[in-house]
Scaffold this motif. Structure first.
Motif, PDB file in Angstrom:
ATOM      1  N   THR A  73      -7.581   1.744   1.665  1.00  0.00           N
ATOM      2  CA  THR A  73      -8.754   1.257   2.410  1.00  0.00           C
ATOM      3  C   THR A  73      -9.377   0.015   1.790  1.00  0.00           C
ATOM      4  N   ARG A  74      -9.029  -0.275   0.530  1.00  0.00           N
ATOM      5  CA  ARG A  74      -9.582  -1.430  -0.173  1.00  0.00           C
ATOM      6  C   ARG A  74      -8.443  -2.234  -0.805  1.00  0.00           C
ATOM      7  N   LEU A  75      -8.671  -3.522  -0.910  1.00  0.00           N
ATOM      8  CA  LEU A  75      -7.769  -4.407  -1.640  1.00  0.00           C
ATOM      9  C   LEU A  75      -8.590  -5.167  -2.662  1.00  0.00           C
ATOM     10  N   TYR A  95     -11.964  -6.171  -0.814  1.00  0.00           N
ATOM     11  CA  TYR A  95     -11.893  -6.330   0.637  1.00  0.00           C
ATOM     12  C   TYR A  95     -11.664  -4.981   1.308  1.00  0.00           C
ATOM     13  N   ASP A  96     -12.200  -4.855   2.506  1.00  0.00           N
ATOM     14  CA  ASP A  96     -11.931  -3.704   3.371  1.00  0.00           C
ATOM     15  C   ASP A  96     -10.655  -4.024   4.153  1.00  0.00           C
ATOM     16  N   THR A  97      -9.630  -3.193   4.034  1.00  0.00           N
ATOM     17  CA  THR A  97      -8.344  -3.518   4.652  1.00  0.00           C
ATOM     18  C   THR A  97      -8.325  -3.279   6.163  1.00  0.00           C
ATOM     19  N   ASP A 153       0.844  -1.192   0.000  1.00  0.00           N
ATOM     20  CA  ASP A 153       0.000   0.000   0.000  1.00  0.00           C
ATOM     21  C   ASP A 153       0.880   1.244   0.000  1.00  0.00           C
ATOM     22  N   GLY A 204     -10.557  -6.480   7.231  1.00  0.00           N
ATOM     23  CA  GLY A 204     -10.354  -7.734   6.523  1.00  0.00           C
ATOM     24  C   GLY A 204     -11.637  -8.351   6.004  1.00  0.00           C
ATOM     25  N   TYR A 249       1.051  -2.078   4.722  1.00  0.00           N
ATOM     26  CA  TYR A 249       0.641  -3.454   4.459  1.00  0.00           C
ATOM     27  C   TYR A 249       1.308  -4.029   3.203  1.00  0.00           C
ATOM     28  N   ALA A 254       0.370  -7.246   0.579  1.00  0.00           N
ATOM     29  CA  ALA A 254      -0.642  -8.247   0.235  1.00  0.00           C
ATOM     30  C   ALA A 254      -0.073  -9.208  -0.788  1.00  0.00           C
ATOM     31  N   PHE A 311      -3.838  -2.661  -3.906  1.00  0.00           N
ATOM     32  CA  PHE A 311      -4.404  -1.761  -2.902  1.00  0.00           C
ATOM     33  C   PHE A 311      -4.945  -0.511  -3.582  1.00  0.00           C
ATOM     34  N   VAL A 314      -2.746 -10.582   3.880  1.00  0.00           N
ATOM     35  CA  VAL A 314      -2.319  -9.206   4.134  1.00  0.00           C
ATOM     36  C   VAL A 314      -1.441  -9.218   5.382  1.00  0.00           C
TER      37      VAL A 314
END
Length: 328
Positions: free
Chosen positions: A222-224, A236-238, A176, A241, A181, A183, A217, A193
């Protein structure tokens, strides 16, 4: 046919035919240039601020070809990985010409006392925003992080996804923008993550059963997004999770993902040659292009300047195709 009022139009603005003599496996966008890597030994640098996207530079890349290339967001550092396991680092010239030059290699690992993180095992790579840190995946599921300004012979982080030597091949990786983070996506469908501060696994994310070929990211972190052989893009919401939605519409393996600068739109490329642009808020496809029926291996937005938004696609057709957003 009823036109979707929420759709966006992108026009093919230019195609560089036969940009490489082999499949183009990876592209990376710097502020005014695009770097491309293929099954041939050379890395090409094309201008993205001239209408014909001319070839500016050819770098002596990897003898056996190159499968991944990445550029830091500040546009000053690049990294490339060859099929021979060689990892090369590049930087923009201090002379101010904008040309790329060698910045050395990542050396075979002395390791973190485990003696098993040799660079020959590297597959996918990602660079931090300032180009200092390089994250990489391995064939046995480990994710390594290297400090390119420090000792390149040793990792500063080594994340395990299974007991030693039994992890699933890491096909993709991303960092990110804040460097919080890392991933990774794997052949067995797993998405992990990791928290770079604590050096621990933050989340193991559910939702994709088949091989994951791309993770990305959002700009705000805030999202993956994750996608691969299932043909679905999972969002996904980071922070927690949580799996917050799917983007559905591709009918082939998804090979590449990239967020635009604002995080509103996600670009995807697939094995059947189709490129799609998605509204992440609406979880809806707003544009589809199919310039080729051959596999697309890489899709990337170009950094936003004063012009309309643009992106590039590349793959088995060996060409670079540039699109721009239509006005009016």
């Amino acid at each position: 046919m009823v036109r979707n009022p929420a759709s966006k139009q992108y026009l093919t603005t230019h195609t560089v035919d036969n940009a490489h003599i082999a499949d183009i496996f990876s592209i990376a966008a710097a502020p005014t240039t695009l770097l491309s890597a293929s099954g041939s030994s050379k890395i090409h640098v094309h201008s993205t601020n001239q209408p014909t996207f001319p070839l500016l530079q050819t770098l002596p890349g990897h003898k056996l070809g190159c499968h991944h290339i990445a550029v830091s967001r500040n546009g000053k550092v690049a990294a490339s990985v060859g099929f021979g396991g060689d990892v090369k680092i590049w930087k923009t010239s201090d002379s101010g010409t904008g040309e790329w030059e060698s910045f050395g290699d990542v050396e075979p690992a002395k390791g973190s006392g485990k003696g098993k993180n040799a660079t020959g095992e590297l597959w996918a790579i990602a660079l931090s925003e300032d180009g200092q840190y390089l994250a990489s995946t391995t064939y046995d599921g480990r994710i390594n992080v290297w400090d390119l300004l420090g000792d390149r012979g040793a990792t500063i982080r080594e994340y395990e996804t299974a007991s030693a030597g039994s992890g699933s091949f890491g096909l993709c990786v991303d960092l990110d923008r804040e460097g919080k983070y890392t991933a990774s996506g794997h052949v067995n469908g797993a998405v992990y993550v990791f928290n770079n501060s604590t050096g621990r696994l933050q989340y193991s994310l559910p939702g994709l059963v088949k091989s994951v070929r791309a993770v990305a990211f959002s700009p705000a972190g805030t999202r993956l997004a994750a996608a691969g052989d299932s043909g679905i893009i999972a969002i996904y919401d980071t922070k927690h999770g949580e799996h917050v939605g799917n983007l559905t519409g591709h009918t082939a393996w998804i090979t590449s993902l990239d967020w635009n600068d604002t995080g509103e739109y996600l670009l995807s490329g697939a094995f059947d040659g189709k490129t799609k642009v998605w509204s992440v808020e609406r979880l809806d496809c707003v544009a589809t292009h199919s310039e080729t029926e051959k596999a697309l291996w890489a899709v990337r937005w170009l950094p936003k300047t004063v012009r309309n938004e643009m992106f590039c696609t590349a793959g088995a057709h060996r060409s670079l195709t540039f699109y721009r957003e239509a006005t009016g």
